[in-house]
Structures are given as structure tokens and as C-alpha cells.
Design a protein around this motif. Structure first.
Motif, PDB file in Angstrom:
ATOM      1  N   ALA A 166       0.819  -1.209   0.000  1.00 17.48           N
ATOM      2  CA  ALA A 166       0.000   0.000   0.000  1.00 17.48           C
ATOM      3  C   ALA A 166       0.853   1.258   0.000  1.00 17.48           C
ATOM      4  O   ALA A 166       0.490   2.275  -0.600  1.00 17.48           O
ATOM      5  N   LEU A 167       1.993   1.190   0.681  1.00 16.11           N
ATOM      6  CA  LEU A 167       2.840   2.376   0.804  1.00 16.11           C
ATOM      7  C   LEU A 167       3.811   2.547  -0.367  1.00 16.11           C
ATOM      8  O   LEU A 167       4.538   3.537  -0.418  1.00 16.11           O
ATOM      9  N   LEU A 168       3.807   1.595  -1.300  1.00 14.54           N
ATOM     10  CA  LEU A 168       4.665   1.740  -2.474  1.00 14.54           C
ATOM     11  C   LEU A 168       4.163   2.831  -3.404  1.00 14.54           C
ATOM     12  O   LEU A 168       4.949   3.473  -4.101  1.00 14.54           O
ATOM     13  N   MET A 169       2.844   3.031  -3.447  1.00 15.42           N
ATOM     14  CA  MET A 169       2.263   4.042  -4.328  1.00 15.42           C
ATOM     15  C   MET A 169       1.304   4.912  -3.530  1.00 15.42           C
ATOM     16  O   MET A 169       0.263   4.454  -3.076  1.00 15.42           O
ATOM     17  N   GLY A 170       1.680   6.193  -3.354  1.00 14.92           N
ATOM     18  CA  GLY A 170       0.848   7.117  -2.601  1.00 14.92           C
ATOM     19  C   GLY A 170      -0.340   7.607  -3.406  1.00 14.92           C
ATOM     20  O   GLY A 170      -0.399   7.445  -4.632  1.00 14.92           O
ATOM     21  N   PRO A 171      -1.309   8.247  -2.742  1.00 17.60           N
ATOM     22  CA  PRO A 171      -2.545   8.679  -3.411  1.00 17.60           C
ATOM     23  C   PRO A 171      -2.388   9.906  -4.300  1.00 17.60           C
ATOM     24  O   PRO A 171      -3.243  10.159  -5.146  1.00 17.60           O
ATOM     25  N   LEU A 172      -1.302  10.679  -4.130  1.00 15.95           N
ATOM     26  CA  LEU A 172      -1.170  11.917  -4.911  1.00 15.95           C
ATOM     27  C   LEU A 172      -0.687  11.647  -6.329  1.00 15.95           C
ATOM     28  O   LEU A 172      -1.401  11.920  -7.308  1.00 15.95           O
ATOM     29  N   LEU A 173       0.518  11.124  -6.447  1.00 19.55           N
ATOM     30  CA  LEU A 173       1.128  10.919  -7.763  1.00 19.55           C
ATOM     31  C   LEU A 173       1.723   9.525  -7.922  1.00 19.55           C
ATOM     32  O   LEU A 173       2.421   9.258  -8.902  1.00 19.55           O
ATOM     33  N   GLY A 174       1.461   8.663  -6.960  1.00 19.59           N
ATOM     34  CA  GLY A 174       1.965   7.301  -7.069  1.00 19.59           C
ATOM     35  C   GLY A 174       3.394   7.119  -6.622  1.00 19.59           C
ATOM     36  O   GLY A 174       4.016   6.093  -6.902  1.00 19.59           O
ATOM     37  N   TYR A 175       3.966   8.121  -5.903  1.00 22.30           N
ATOM     38  CA  TYR A 175       5.317   7.979  -5.362  1.00 22.30           C
ATOM     39  C   TYR A 175       5.271   7.167  -4.066  1.00 22.30           C
ATOM     40  O   TYR A 175       4.224   7.109  -3.393  1.00 22.30           O
ATOM     41  N   PRO A 176       6.367   6.553  -3.664  1.00 20.36           N
ATOM     42  CA  PRO A 176       6.393   5.815  -2.396  1.00 20.36           C
ATOM     43  C   PRO A 176       6.071   6.728  -1.211  1.00 20.36           C
ATOM     44  O   PRO A 176       6.432   7.904  -1.209  1.00 20.36           O
ATOM     45  N   VAL A 177       5.397   6.160  -0.222  1.00 21.43           N
ATOM     46  CA  VAL A 177       5.033   6.911   0.988  1.00 21.43           C
ATOM     47  C   VAL A 177       6.094   6.645   2.054  1.00 21.43           C
ATOM     48  O   VAL A 177       6.419   5.494   2.349  1.00 21.43           O
ATOM     49  N   VAL A 178       6.651   7.709   2.634  1.00 23.29           N
ATOM     50  CA  VAL A 178       7.655   7.590   3.687  1.00 23.29           C
ATOM     51  C   VAL A 178       7.183   8.358   4.918  1.00 23.29           C
ATOM     52  O   VAL A 178       6.242   9.148   4.861  1.00 23.29           O
ATOM     53  N   GLY A 179       7.849   8.107   6.047  1.00 22.59           N
ATOM     54  CA  GLY A 179       7.509   8.828   7.274  1.00 22.59           C
ATOM     55  C   GLY A 179       6.094   8.554   7.734  1.00 22.59           C
ATOM     56  O   GLY A 179       5.415   9.450   8.243  1.00 22.59           O
ATOM     57  N   CYS A 180       5.662   7.306   7.563  1.00 25.25           N
ATOM     58  CA  CYS A 180       4.268   6.957   7.868  1.00 25.25           C
ATOM     59  C   CYS A 180       4.231   5.655   8.659  1.00 25.25           C
ATOM     60  O   CYS A 180       4.885   4.675   8.285  1.00 25.25           O
ATOM     61  N   ARG A 181       3.473   5.663   9.744  1.00 25.91           N
ATOM     62  CA  ARG A 181       3.280   4.450  10.534  1.00 25.91           C
ATOM     63  C   ARG A 181       1.843   3.974  10.354  1.00 25.91           C
ATOM     64  O   ARG A 181       0.901   4.761  10.414  1.00 25.91           O
TER      65      ARG A 181
END
Length: 747
Positions: free
Chosen positions: A602-617
């Protein structure tokens, strides 16, 4: 201890004569007459027997690391020449070096791929790998140091520690490698040994031990004084420096030089005594420092080097071919063999090999570079890949000399070789004897350190000019990605465009050039874009999600409740944690892996532009399995969908990569360069004035540095240059995020 140590400085020439006669070091056992190196070219085949039959105690695996243009390849060329591998010295400027064999390397005068060579010196086999100095190719340094037992750091003595020096030094620290330092370019007029030693202490955080004193500087640099043995080594300036003489330094020869070197020798002994208890005992039990032989000092230097307590520092000029032989001597004398190095692993006598690199050759196909830690391999041998749990078969085995390879029948522990036939093995895989051995090592928690692959910083679309070549492009990119783990390919889900991702503009430009020259494919690269990351600004609400699907006769039914929240680390994505009613103990062990996989996906593709999500628990508040037949894949799918919903419920912003800059320019161009940097959202750290000009230190968002090399050349009329390295990611404001999303949505 203070300079001078426990005993007063002696000026007795008898001590020096005794040192000269008793030393066991090769550099001091040379005849006083001129030493002439045999220039006759020795073929690789002629050297194969003496290189392949060395016991493990007589093997050295050494990586050469440095900032760009410090002289790595030039030094390697001298190693090959003086050891008899080559009959002539290659030139970087002329594109005739052995290790820079790619067309792109010879055209640009830089090292792009690490290249391995083997040579014989003092009845020892030295496996040397020359690495790139450019930040875009840092993965080459990473995977090289991963399999080395030690390293030689090369510094430009007029510049000291530079930007990329720090980066490669940190990489060597990660693998706990013993090191030597070579202060190169002593022939430059502004050579500064003291300044370089200060920068080593301050910027690299290590203890330098200077073991040589220079005889002249700049154009008058002719040789060194070896401090442990107090002997002068002078090179013949009239020749190409393959001739040098070794004579004892005595008070009668040059009293001022003798006193200076004797003080430096005593200081060296003091420093060693503070680091090594054995040397401390020798000092305490000796009547005078005169009684401490060079053999004793050299053995102590080896101990403190192998224990990473200090770094011996040597000096010379690779371009002028001076002081190369003492550097090779130091590799043998001070650096560890594979058996005693910090990279030894407990794999008994069974096979353990690490695949650290793969290249593709037209004649041989996929060629895999292996470091053998234990056991041996032979032609047609079957091996077990512990990473993907499959068997593979070795075809042929080769000894490496850059782009030349000599076939051998077998290789033993400590060796670095190339093999063919490993169709399933990729960079980072560990090869063992069989599945049983892999299980044994896994149960004992015996593992090789993983390879750290940096995340891409730049990306662009890539297309062929003809749709007929699309399939060929895909196959060529598969080969390049297998060779270079820092290169990534992805398919844009909306436009179905192929996206190429890499470490920098030069990195991607090299890929384009290789596609043309090696695969005969002319491609178009789209606009260069920054590889952003996505992160969340505030926690989400708890999201309840249920997945209920019937596939065939099986019903998959699972309910989950998750939320996301920011975590302190902005560089690494945190794994899931249990929260609220859902405790870790209540979670079955066989459910943890699919939950973790669903979270990661799920965190490989973020909701904005599909970039990886970091700094998230990700917090898992509830996990309920309504059907015992629910598969692991469906559990992962439920978690993935729930986390996607939680991200959309939160406030997601972009994080952009920030680069640490070092700009080298003249005083005349400084104001224009600083003015331009302020318009690039750069933060200027400090401006350092040196004899060669000005060094500007700062940080800047990477998005503002696209095309900066061209702009800098215009501002300085081609006289300035810059280096950069990734400093981290910084969060953008909501407005900046909206602007970037709007811009890239139309891309």
C-alpha cells in the motif's frame, strides 16, 4: 603522549644503520643500487598459475575509493605496470587505461563501472577493484565495498577530504573495512600534507598515522623517507620513475632532515603506543626509541589497521609514477587477508559465495561476479540460491582483468571471480552448497550483510522512435536493470508510458548512450523529473474495511481497522504496529507476514502521484478473520485497500530530495554563482577561500538543480565545477504540493 615520548630524541646514526640492516620489510631490503622494474609485457596466461595458486593468507582483496579525479584509475594503472601485468602505462586522458574499458568511460574520462584486476606482488595475490568517484554511480562503490576485505582511500593532497570522499568513507565504515590513505598529487605546487591530515581527522573522524615524509613538493618532489626504517627512497626524474634508489638516512647525510624525520618517527611510535597495548609494553621495556625496530613498528601498524583503530597515510604522485611501489608494499604489510578480515563468516568449510555484480557480454551472456567467502567452486557445479530458494548451475569460471577474462577450472575461498551460467542469480544473492546448508545457516542466523541500494532521485519517460523496437527496448532495459540495481523501470498506470528512474542526469544519459552503442536502439528521453516521496501531515481517522469474496468453493472473509500517522523518520517507511484492542500477542504468527506485505504494498504508491510513501506508521486496531480458509493473499489485499483509504483520509504532501553541494569556482565568478543559487532555493552554508579558488558549501532542492551544470559553465566560462550528494528529503508545503501535482498531472 606528547611529541618526544618517553625517551629523548637521539641523533645517533648507529640506530638508523641498525634499523636499515634488521628490517624485514621489502621496501627496506632493496639494494642501495637503483631498482629497475622489468617493463616486458607479461601475458595474463603466464601469470595465471602464480595468481590462482596462492594460499588464502597471501591474498588481499582491496577496493580503491575516492572523490572524482583524485587519481584512482591512474594509480591502478601503475599497480598493473609495476606488477608486470601490462607493458605500458595507460592514460585516462587518452582513453587507454585497462580498467576504464567502456566506450562511455573512455569518451568522458570518468569511471562508470567498477572494474576488477588481479596482480602479483611480493608473492601475494592482490585483487583490486577500481570504483567510480561520481555520485551518480554510488551503487558501484556500495557493491564493491560489500565484498572487499579492505580499501585504499585516495585524496588529492592539495584539496584534502572532498564531498564524495565523505560518502565513500561512510560506505566503507558500514562494512567495517580496514583502510590505507594515499595522499596523491604531491607534484602539485600547492600540495598540503598538514591540511590534508587535519581534514582527515575532522571530516572522516579517523586517526591518520603518517608513515612517510616527503622529499620536496611540487615539481621538486622526488621521493619519500620511510619513517619506520628511516630510509630515503628517491625516484629518477630523468626516467619514467620506474627506477628508484633506497639509502639509509643518517645524521651525516642531512642533519636537518634526519632530525625532522626522527621526531616524526618518535611521534608515530607514541601514537601507536596509545592505540596498541603490545607497542606500549615495547616502549616501556625499551631503553630508547632507537631499540624499536622497523619490523616491530610495521607489525603494530598492521594490528591497529586491521582493528580499525587508525589509518596509515602514505604520499606520492601517481601521474609521475612516484611512490607506487611502497603503496603496494603497504597493501601486503598492513591490510588483512580474507581469513583474518572483518568479512569472515561462520560457514564452516561449505560453500558460501556472494553475487555482487552482473554484466552482460555478447560472447558469454550474463556474467556474474562472485566473492567466495568459504568453500570452493568448480566448472559445471550446481549451487543453491538461498535468496529465491532455487538451484543454479555454474558454467565457466574466469579470473578477471577488467574486460579480459582468463578461464580457470576452480576457485577457492578469498577469491573474486566471474562465472557464467547463473540464469537465476542476481546482485545481492547468496550461493551455498544446497538447501540443507541454507536451512542450517538460516537456523543459526548466519547471514551476509545485505546490499544497500539507493532510491532513485531522477526519472523520465523513455520511448523508441519506432513501435517495432519496443520489444527490443524492453529486453535491453531488463539487461541494464539486472546489471545496475539503482536503475529502475516502471509503467505509468495512467499513460502506460515506460518510466526510467536513476540517480542523476548523467546516470540516465549513460543509459541512453549504452542503449544506442551496445543494443543499437535509438531512444527518446522525456523531460527530466524529480523522484519525489509522499508523506502525511496529520493522522487519519480509524478506517474499517471488510473484504468478503467467494472464489470457487472458498469464501475469503476478513475485517480490518487501520489508521496512519506521521512518524519521526522521514527517510524510512515504518512497519505496521498493533494498537487499541488488537494486541501483538493476539495476532497469529502466520498472519503477521501477509499483514506486513499488504502494508508495504500500500505504501509503495501514494494517493497523490503514485510515489512511495515515507515517514508513515500504520496502526492495526482490529484484525478479524471470519473464515479460516481465507488465504494470505486476501489478507494482504484487505490490508492494502484499508491503508489506501486511510491515506486518502489523511493530508498527504510531497517530500522532495535535497542535495548537499560543493561548488569550486574562481573569485571572479563568486558573486554571480551565489546570486544564481539564491534563486534556486539554496541555503548557503559557508564559502571557503583556498589557494586554488573558492569552495561554496550549501544545500539545495534537487528540482532546482536540473540542468545546473550547463548554467554553471555559462556563469564561469567553463572554469567552475560542482559535486553533490543526497542530503535527505524535506517536506513541501501544501501549496507547493498542489503546484507540483498540477504540473505533473499534465505530464
Amino acid at each position: 603522549m606528547k611529541p618526544g615520548g618517553l625517551f629523548p630524541t637521539s641523533t645517533s646514526s648507529c640506530m638508523v644503520k641498525r634499523l636499515f640492516l634488521t628490517t624485514c620489510s621489502r621496501r627496506c631490503s632493496k639494494s642501495v643500487n637503483a631498482v629497475k622494474i622489468d617493463k616486458s609485457k607479461t601475458s595474463v596466461k603466464k601469470l595465471s598459475s602464480q595468481l590462482s595458486d596462492q594460499p588464502i593468507s597471501k591474498i588481499r582483496n582491496v577496493g580503491i575509493i575516492a572523490h572524482i579525479d583524485a587519481g584512482k584509475t591512474t594509480t591502478t594503472e601503475r599497480f598493473l605496470y609495476y606488477s608486470g601485468i601490462t607493458g605500458t602505462i595507460g592514460s585516462v586522458d587518452e582513453g587507454t587505461t585497462v580498467t576504464d574499458y567502456l566506450t562511455q568511460e573512455r569518451e568522458r574520462g570518468i569511471t562508470i563501472q567498477s572494474a576488477a584486476v588481479s596482480l602479483n606482488w611480493q608473492q601475494h595475490r592482490i585483487n583490486i577493484v577500481d570504483t567510480p568517484g561520481h555520485i551518480d554511480f554510488t551503487i558501484e562503490v556500495e557493491r564493491t565495498l560489500r565484498v572487499m576485505d579492505s580499501a585504499i582511500g585516495i585524496l588529492d593532497v592539495s584539496a584534502g577530504v572532498e564531498a564524495q570522499t565523505k560518502t565513500v568513507w561512510r560506505q566503507a565504515n558500514r562494512f567495517n573495512l580496514p583502510r590505507l590513505l594515499f595522499l596523491n598529487k604531491m607534484d602539485k605546487r600547492n600540495a598540503d600534507i598538514d591540511g590534508s591530515l587535519t581534514s582527515i581527522r575532522n571530516d572522516l573522524g579517523t586517526t591518520p598515522l603518517l608513515i612517510q615524509h616527503n622529499l620536496g613538493t611540487g615539481s621538486s618532489f622526488t621521493g619519500i623517507v620511510d619513517l619506520p626504517s628511516m630510509t630515503c627512497q628517491k625516484w629518477n626524474r630523468a626516467a619514467t620513475s620506474q627506477e628508484f634508489t633506497t639509502t639509509p638516512l643518517t645524521n651525516s647525510v642531512d642533519s636537518a632532515l634526519f632530525d625532522k624525520c626522527l621526531t616524526l618517527r618518535n611521534n608515530l611510535i607514541d601514537n601507536l603506543a596509545e592505540l596498541d597495548p603490545i607497542m606500549m609494553d615495547v616502549v616501556i621495556n625499551s631503553v630508547s626509541y632507537d631499540d624499536i625496530t622497523s619490523d616491530c613498528i610495521n607489525k603494530c601498524l598492521r594490528r591497529v589497521t586491521c582493528d580499525n583503530k587508525a589509518v596509515p597515510v602514505l604520499i606520492g604522485s601517481s601521474l609521475k609514477s612516484r611512490c607506487i611501489q611502497p603503496l603496494l608494499d603497504a597493501v601486503v604489510d598492513y591490510l588483512p587477508n580474507p581469513e583474518s578480515s572483518n568479512s569472515k563468516f561462520a560457514f564452516d568449510d561449505k560453500l558460501c559465495a556472494f553475487a555482487f555484480k552482473t554484466v552482460h557480454q555478447k560472447e558469454r551472456g550474463a556474467v556474474t561476479f562472485l566473492r567466495l567467502y568459504n568453500g570452493a567452486i568448480s566448472t559445471s557445479m550446481t549451487v543453491y540460491n538461498s535468496a529465491d530458494e532455487t538451484t543454479d548451475r555454474i558454467g565457466k569460471i574466469y579470473m578477471i582483468l577488467a574486460d579480459q577474462m582468463l578461464e580457470i577450472k576452480q576457485a577457492s575461498a578469498g577469491s573474486i571471480v566471474a562465472v557464467t551460467g547463473l540464469a537465476k542469480t542476481v546482485t545481492g544473492d547468496t550461493l551455498v552448497t544446497n538447501a540443507k546448508a541454507a536451512e542450517k545457516y538460516s537456523a543459526a542466523d548466519v547471514q551476509l550483510p545485505t546490499l544497500s541500494v539507493p532510491e532513485p532521485v531522477f526519472m523520465c519517460s523513455i520511448e523508441t522512435y519506432s513501435s517495432k523496437e519496443q520489444r527490443a527496448l524492453e529486453e535491453a532495459l531488463k539487461i541494464l536493470v539486472r546489471e545496475d540495481p539503482s536503475l529502475r523501470i516502471k509503467l505509468d498506470p495512467e499513460t502506460q508510458q515506460m518510466v526510467l528512474m536513476g540517480m542523476g542526469e548523467l546516470h540516465l544519459d549513460i543509459v541512453k548512450d549504452r542503449l544506442l552503442k551496445e543494443h543499437k536502439l535509438e531512444v527518446y528521453l522525456g523531460k527530466m523529473l524529480v523522484a519525489y516521496r509522499e508523506t502525511i501531515e496529520r493522522p487519519s481517522n480509524i478506517i474499517h474495511h471488510t473484504l468478503n469474496k467467494t472464489i470457487g468453493d472458498t469464501t475469503h472473509h476478513v475485517s480490518v481497522a487501520v489508521s496512519v500517522e506521521p512518524c519521526e523518520s522521514q527517510s524510512k517507511t515504518a512497519h505496521f504496529v498493533c494498537s487499541g484492542e488488537q494486541s501483538w500477542d493476539k495476532l497469529k504468527w502466520y498472519h503477521r507476514k501477509p499483514i506486513d506485505q499488504g502494508t508495504s504494498q500500500a505504501l509503495l504508491m501514494g494517493p497523490l502521484l503514485g510515489y512511495p510513501v515515507v515517514g508513515c506508521r500504520v496502526n492495526v486496531h482490529n484484525f478479524t478473520l471470519h473464515s479460516s480458509r481465507t488465504s494470505a493473499a486476501m489478507i494482504s489485499a484487505a490490508i492494502r485497500e484499508a491503508v489506501h483509504q486511510a491515506l486518502q483520509d489523511s493530508v498527504v504532501i510531497l517530500s522532495e530530495p535535497e542535495m548537499r553541494l560543493q561548488i569550486y569556482c574562481d573569485e571572479d565568478n563568486l558573486s554571480d554563482i551565489l546570486y544564481d543559487l539564491t534563486h534556486r532555493r539554496a541555503v548557503i552554508g559557508n564559502v571557503e577561500h583556498t589557494e586554488d579558488g573558492v569552495i561554496v558549501h550549501g544545500v539545495s532542492p534537487v528540482a532546482t538543480l536540473l540542468g545546473y551544470s550547463t548554467k554553471l559553465r555559462k556563469l564561469s566560462s567553463g572554469r567552475a565545477h560542482f559535486m553533490m550528494e543526497i542530503a535527505g528529503y524535506i517536506s513541501m508545503s501544501e501549496q507547493q504540493t498542489k503546484n507540483i501535482v498540477s504540473e505533473l498531472s499534465n505530464w
